[in-house]
Write an enzyme that holds these catalytic residues in place. Structure first.
Site, PDB file in Angstrom:
ATOM      1  N   ASP A  21     -36.934 -64.969   9.303  1.00 35.98           N
ATOM      2  CA  ASP A  21     -36.636 -65.872  10.417  1.00 35.98           C
ATOM      3  C   ASP A  21     -37.218 -67.266  10.179  1.00 35.98           C
ATOM      4  O   ASP A  21     -38.240 -67.404   9.514  1.00 35.98           O
ATOM      5  CB  ASP A  21     -37.187 -65.263  11.714  1.00 35.98           C
ATOM      6  N   GLY A  22     -36.542 -68.263  10.730  1.00 33.69           N
ATOM      7  CA  GLY A  22     -37.065 -69.629  10.701  1.00 33.69           C
ATOM      8  C   GLY A  22     -36.300 -70.605   9.811  1.00 33.69           C
ATOM      9  O   GLY A  22     -36.745 -71.740   9.611  1.00 33.69           O
ATOM     10  N   GLY A  24     -33.439 -72.183  10.393  1.00 31.09           N
ATOM     11  CA  GLY A  24     -32.946 -73.326  11.159  1.00 31.09           C
ATOM     12  C   GLY A  24     -34.055 -74.324  11.441  1.00 31.09           C
ATOM     13  O   GLY A  24     -33.890 -75.536  11.239  1.00 31.09           O
ATOM     14  N   ARG A  34     -29.015 -77.066  10.101  1.00 28.77           N
ATOM     15  CA  ARG A  34     -29.555 -75.703  10.057  1.00 28.77           C
ATOM     16  C   ARG A  34     -29.142 -74.936   8.797  1.00 28.77           C
ATOM     17  O   ARG A  34     -29.948 -74.224   8.195  1.00 28.77           O
ATOM     18  CB  ARG A  34     -29.072 -74.906  11.280  1.00 28.77           C
ATOM     19  N   HIS A  38     -30.610 -72.004   5.514  1.00 30.53           N
ATOM     20  CA  HIS A  38     -30.108 -70.713   5.018  1.00 30.53           C
ATOM     21  C   HIS A  38     -29.976 -70.773   3.498  1.00 30.53           C
ATOM     22  O   HIS A  38     -30.283 -69.810   2.798  1.00 30.53           O
ATOM     23  CB  HIS A  38     -28.742 -70.383   5.643  1.00 30.53           C
ATOM     24  N   THR A  67     -26.205 -57.965  14.838  1.00 30.30           N
ATOM     25  CA  THR A  67     -25.001 -57.864  15.682  1.00 30.30           C
ATOM     26  C   THR A  67     -24.963 -59.026  16.682  1.00 30.30           C
ATOM     27  O   THR A  67     -23.901 -59.445  17.103  1.00 30.30           O
ATOM     28  CB  THR A  67     -24.974 -56.518  16.446  1.00 30.30           C
ATOM     29  N   LEU A 132     -36.098 -50.353  -7.509  1.00 31.88           N
ATOM     30  CA  LEU A 132     -36.201 -50.748  -6.100  1.00 31.88           C
ATOM     31  C   LEU A 132     -34.852 -50.540  -5.412  1.00 31.88           C
ATOM     32  O   LEU A 132     -33.814 -50.938  -5.937  1.00 31.88           O
ATOM     33  CB  LEU A 132     -36.587 -52.231  -6.004  1.00 31.88           C
ATOM     34  N   GLU A 208     -46.748 -50.541  10.440  1.00 33.17           N
ATOM     35  CA  GLU A 208     -47.703 -51.617  10.671  1.00 33.17           C
ATOM     36  C   GLU A 208     -46.897 -52.905  10.786  1.00 33.17           C
ATOM     37  O   GLU A 208     -45.960 -53.127  10.011  1.00 33.17           O
ATOM     38  CB  GLU A 208     -48.689 -51.724   9.490  1.00 33.17           C
TER      39      GLU A 208
HETATM   40  C1  IPE Z   1     -33.206 -61.945  13.773  1.00 32.98           C
HETATM   41  O1  IPE Z   1     -33.372 -63.323  13.817  1.00 32.98           O
HETATM   42  C2  IPE Z   1     -32.023 -61.597  12.922  1.00 32.98           C
HETATM   43  C3  IPE Z   1     -32.162 -61.875  11.497  1.00 32.98           C
HETATM   44  C4  IPE Z   1     -33.240 -62.268  10.891  1.00 32.98           C
HETATM   45  C5  IPE Z   1     -30.967 -61.653  10.727  1.00 32.98           C
HETATM   46  P1  IPE Z   1     -32.840 -64.178  15.037  1.00 32.98           P
HETATM   47  O2  IPE Z   1     -33.287 -65.568  14.815  1.00 32.98           O
HETATM   48  O3  IPE Z   1     -31.378 -63.990  15.209  1.00 32.98           O
HETATM   49  O4  IPE Z   1     -33.610 -63.507  16.254  1.00 32.98           O
HETATM   50  P2  IPE Z   1     -33.797 -63.984  17.761  1.00 32.98           P
HETATM   51  O5  IPE Z   1     -32.430 -64.070  18.365  1.00 32.98           O
HETATM   52  O6  IPE Z   1     -34.475 -65.305  17.742  1.00 32.98           O
HETATM   53  O7  IPE Z   1     -34.641 -62.928  18.389  1.00 32.98           O
HETATM   54  C1  IPE Z   2     -33.006 -66.619  10.185  1.00 36.33           C
HETATM   55  O1  IPE Z   2     -33.233 -67.940  10.496  1.00 36.33           O
HETATM   56  C2  IPE Z   2     -31.653 -66.391   9.548  1.00 36.33           C
HETATM   57  C3  IPE Z   2     -30.700 -65.640  10.366  1.00 36.33           C
HETATM   58  C4  IPE Z   2     -30.936 -65.150  11.555  1.00 36.33           C
HETATM   59  C5  IPE Z   2     -29.380 -65.428   9.809  1.00 36.33           C
HETATM   60  P1  IPE Z   2     -32.701 -68.590  11.819  1.00 36.33           P
HETATM   61  O2  IPE Z   2     -31.339 -69.156  11.562  1.00 36.33           O
HETATM   62  O3  IPE Z   2     -32.783 -67.639  12.949  1.00 36.33           O
HETATM   63  O4  IPE Z   2     -33.727 -69.791  12.046  1.00 36.33           O
HETATM   64  P2  IPE Z   2     -34.375 -70.276  13.410  1.00 36.33           P
HETATM   65  O5  IPE Z   2     -35.002 -69.087  14.053  1.00 36.33           O
HETATM   66  O6  IPE Z   2     -33.255 -70.837  14.235  1.00 36.33           O
HETATM   67  O7  IPE Z   2     -35.371 -71.300  12.998  1.00 36.33           O
HETATM   68 MG    MG Z   3     -34.220 -67.206  14.302  1.00 39.36          MG
END
Ligand code: IPE
Ligand code: IPE
Ligand code: MG
Length: 249
Positions: A21-22, A24, A34, A38, A67, A132, A208
């Protein structure tokens, strides 16, 4: 010196799952769109796979598309899907070199045909690799997975292939997308969010949990090792007392 040397190879988690996550926020911080986050995130995926192979992790599951992610702008979804295709093409060498077998969890049939084809090809090419097991969660949602399992178990009951009294944890496990994987020992989430976001709800029952502020595109081998060292500092009690655990060691 790399943190890798501080890892105890005899106390590795068997199955590590990651909520990447993160992306964007990482891109926004540098003044980019954003989707640039990716693109950069693919490097972090490669580093994580290589780090897992280097220390001897058996199963790594990465949350790539949920989803719920279908609710994002079309442009972002399209970019993620084409990035999936181009990355699979590009990383096939990484998989072969590192003896990585690719599989997926989630409802893959809803993905664009091109992505499905590339996934099928990569799975086929890597099916005999054994170091793996890399599982990509794509169009994955834990509630959808549990729903799907419930329907399939119910069908077997209606068809007299299974009795209600026979349903146990093993039966449920064997109807989940993760049927061939061990339970998750360690769950990592980047970007500082403290939630599970519909990921592997059944499988993380005794995992964990590790949350880091690092944004996914900045995640790398050292961050992975740091997380594993943190895991190894914990005492997994599974309901027992600390004294019972110490006696065994
Ligand atoms: C969770 O991240 C899904 C993936 C990492 C693919 P999101 O960024 O979509 O999660 P929420 O919506 O902030 O909880
Ligand atoms: C995770 O990063 C990638 C996917 C969910 C596909 P995000 O796209 O959720 O990035 P933020 O959370 O908006 O920073
Ligand atoms: Mg996110």
């Amino acid at each position: 010196m790399s943190l890798k040397h501080e890892i105890d190879k005899n106390r590795l988690p068997k199955h590590v799952a990651v909520i990447m996550d993160g992306n964007g926020r990482w891109a926004k911080k540098q003044g980019f769109k954003r989707v640039f986050g990716h693109k950069k995130g693919v490097d972090a995926v490669r580093q994580t796979i290589e780090a897992a192979v280097e220390i001897g992790i058996e199963a790594l599951t990465l949350y790539a598309f949920s989803t719920e992610n279908w609710n994002r702008p079309k442009y972002e979804i399209d970019t993620l899907m084409s990035l999936l295709v181009s990355s699979l093409k590009k990383e096939i060498g990484t998989f072969q070199k590192n003896n990585v077998k690719l599989q997926t969890i989630g409802n893959i049939e809803k993905l664009p045909k091109k992505a499905q084809r590339e996934l099928d090809e990569t799975k086929e090419k890597t099916k005999n690799n054994s170091k793996l097991t890399l599982t990509l969660a794509l169009n994955y949602g834990a509630r959808e997975e549990i729903l799907n399992a419930t329907q399939n178990i119910s069908k077997k009951i209606v068809n007299n292939e299974l009795k209600i009294e026979e349903i146990d944890e093993k039966i449920i496990n064997s109807h989940l997308y993760t049927f061939n994987l061990p339970n998750v020992d360690f769950l990592i989430r980047t970007s500082g969010e403290l939630r599970i976001s519909n990921f592997l709800l059944w499988q993380i029952a005794y995992a964990e949990l590790y949350f880091t502020e690092v944004l996914w595109p900045d995640f790398n081998k050292e961050e992975f090792y740091r997380a594993i060292i943190n895991y190894q500092s914990r005492e997994r009690r599974f309901g027992k007392t600390s004294e019972q655990i110490e006696k065994r060691n």
